[in-house]
Design a protein around this motif. Structure first.
Motif, PDB file in Angstrom:
ATOM      1  N   THR A  17     -13.365 -25.716  19.750  1.00 22.58           N
ATOM      2  CA  THR A  17     -14.146 -26.709  19.006  1.00 22.58           C
ATOM      3  C   THR A  17     -13.597 -28.106  19.200  1.00 22.58           C
ATOM      4  N   LEU A  18     -12.282 -28.236  19.097  1.00 28.34           N
ATOM      5  CA  LEU A  18     -11.657 -29.551  19.290  1.00 28.34           C
ATOM      6  C   LEU A  18     -11.893 -30.057  20.712  1.00 28.34           C
ATOM      7  N   GLU A  31      -7.850 -27.587  11.558  1.00 29.11           N
ATOM      8  CA  GLU A  31      -9.197 -27.748  12.115  1.00 29.11           C
ATOM      9  C   GLU A  31      -9.590 -29.217  12.284  1.00 29.11           C
ATOM     10  N   PRO A  32     -10.501 -29.460  13.255  1.00 29.75           N
ATOM     11  CA  PRO A  32     -10.969 -28.490  14.242  1.00 29.75           C
ATOM     12  C   PRO A  32      -9.889 -28.223  15.290  1.00 29.75           C
ATOM     13  N   SER A  33      -9.893 -27.017  15.802  1.00 25.27           N
ATOM     14  CA  SER A  33      -8.877 -26.655  16.785  1.00 25.27           C
ATOM     15  C   SER A  33      -9.524 -25.843  17.893  1.00 25.27           C
ATOM     16  N   THR A  88      -3.008 -30.712  24.446  1.00 27.44           N
ATOM     17  CA  THR A  88      -3.222 -30.180  23.107  1.00 27.44           C
ATOM     18  C   THR A  88      -2.890 -28.706  22.995  1.00 27.44           C
ATOM     19  N   LEU A 111      -9.064 -36.474  17.089  1.00 26.33           N
ATOM     20  CA  LEU A 111     -10.345 -37.120  17.400  1.00 26.33           C
ATOM     21  C   LEU A 111     -10.273 -38.614  17.124  1.00 26.33           C
ATOM     22  N   GLY A 154      -6.594 -31.497  14.452  1.00 28.69           N
ATOM     23  CA  GLY A 154      -7.833 -31.812  15.130  1.00 28.69           C
ATOM     24  C   GLY A 154      -8.488 -33.116  14.700  1.00 28.69           C
ATOM     25  N   LEU A 155      -8.626 -33.334  13.400  1.00 28.56           N
ATOM     26  CA  LEU A 155      -9.287 -34.551  12.927  1.00 28.56           C
ATOM     27  C   LEU A 155      -8.519 -35.785  13.359  1.00 28.56           C
ATOM     28  N   LEU A 211     -13.800 -33.496  21.697  1.00 36.08           N
ATOM     29  CA  LEU A 211     -13.123 -34.538  22.472  1.00 36.08           C
ATOM     30  C   LEU A 211     -13.946 -34.921  23.692  1.00 36.08           C
TER      31      LEU A 211
END
Length: 211
Positions: free
Chosen positions: A65-66, A60-62, A54, A41, A37-38, A70
């Motif tokens: 939340t991801l 995380e984040p996944s 994706t 982003l 996730g990081l 985004l």
């Protein structure tokens, strides 16, 4: 027009496979990839792709939340989920967070190609199982109406509501007292109540009987 894509998945083999598959299409260009996730982003903010493909479960984040992050950071990006998971706990947060599409990894490649192009156009794309799940969640839950009770059950219920005994109801309907009791048991089950008083109250409350 060339569509600029970013692939996000924590499995290198999956990323390699997607890169090779998507690369066969002349209108697709892989401009970035990420394993979590990081990283996703950072990459998406740097290259601003048209579509992000994706997975959901990864560092995380996944998941939802991801997707939300985004969409917040790069509002123009379309997020297409490509995963093996199609349960409530995966699908609903992803869709609510702003995913424009949701496909499973066993989708045929041509279906994936169409989904990417549709997502870039702003069109929603859902795997059949996901579409069915969402439809089931938004479809109004059925409520018990007059149609759910048989005509004879409605007759019995109306007489009981007037204060008739089982014997009196049987005589008026020209059926046996035992049959009246059977109808009442069915009424109790359908209305999910324990007795005749509760059945009458529930029937008035739900509009099955009119005062």
């Amino acid at each position: 027009m060339t569509l600029r894509l970013v692939v996000v998945d924590d499995h290198p083999v999956v990323r390699d496979g997607l890169r090779g598959m998507l690369g066969t299409q002349p209108d697709f260009e892989i401009v970035g990839e990420a394993a979590g996730g990081l990283e996703a982003l950072t990459v998406v903010e740097a290259v601003v792709p048209d579509v992000v493909l994706t997975d959901l479960r990864m560092p995380e984040p996944s998941g939802g939340t991801l997707i939300r992050l985004l969409r917040e950071r790069v509002p123009s990006v379309r997020v297409l989920v490509l995963t093996t998971h199609d349960t409530d706990s995966d699908v609903l947060p992803a869709v609510e967070a702003g995913a424009i599409g949701y496909l499973l990894k066993d989708a045929p490649r041509e279906e994936l190609f169409r989904a990417v192009r549709a997502a870039a156009r702003g069109e929603t794309v859902l795997a059949p199982s996901v579409a069915a799940l969402l439809l089931e969640r938004v479809r109004p839950k059925p409520t018990l109406t007059r149609a759910r009770l048989s005509a004879r059950e409605l007759d019995v219920l109306a007489l009981i509501a007037e204060g008739r005994t089982n014997r009196e109801a049987a005589a008026e309907l020209f059926i046996s007292e035992a049959t009246v009791k059977t109808h009442l048991l069915h009424i109790y089950a359908k209305l999910e109540v324990p007795d005749r008083a509760s059945a009458v109250a529930a029937a008035y409350r739900r509009g099955i009987l009119e005062r």
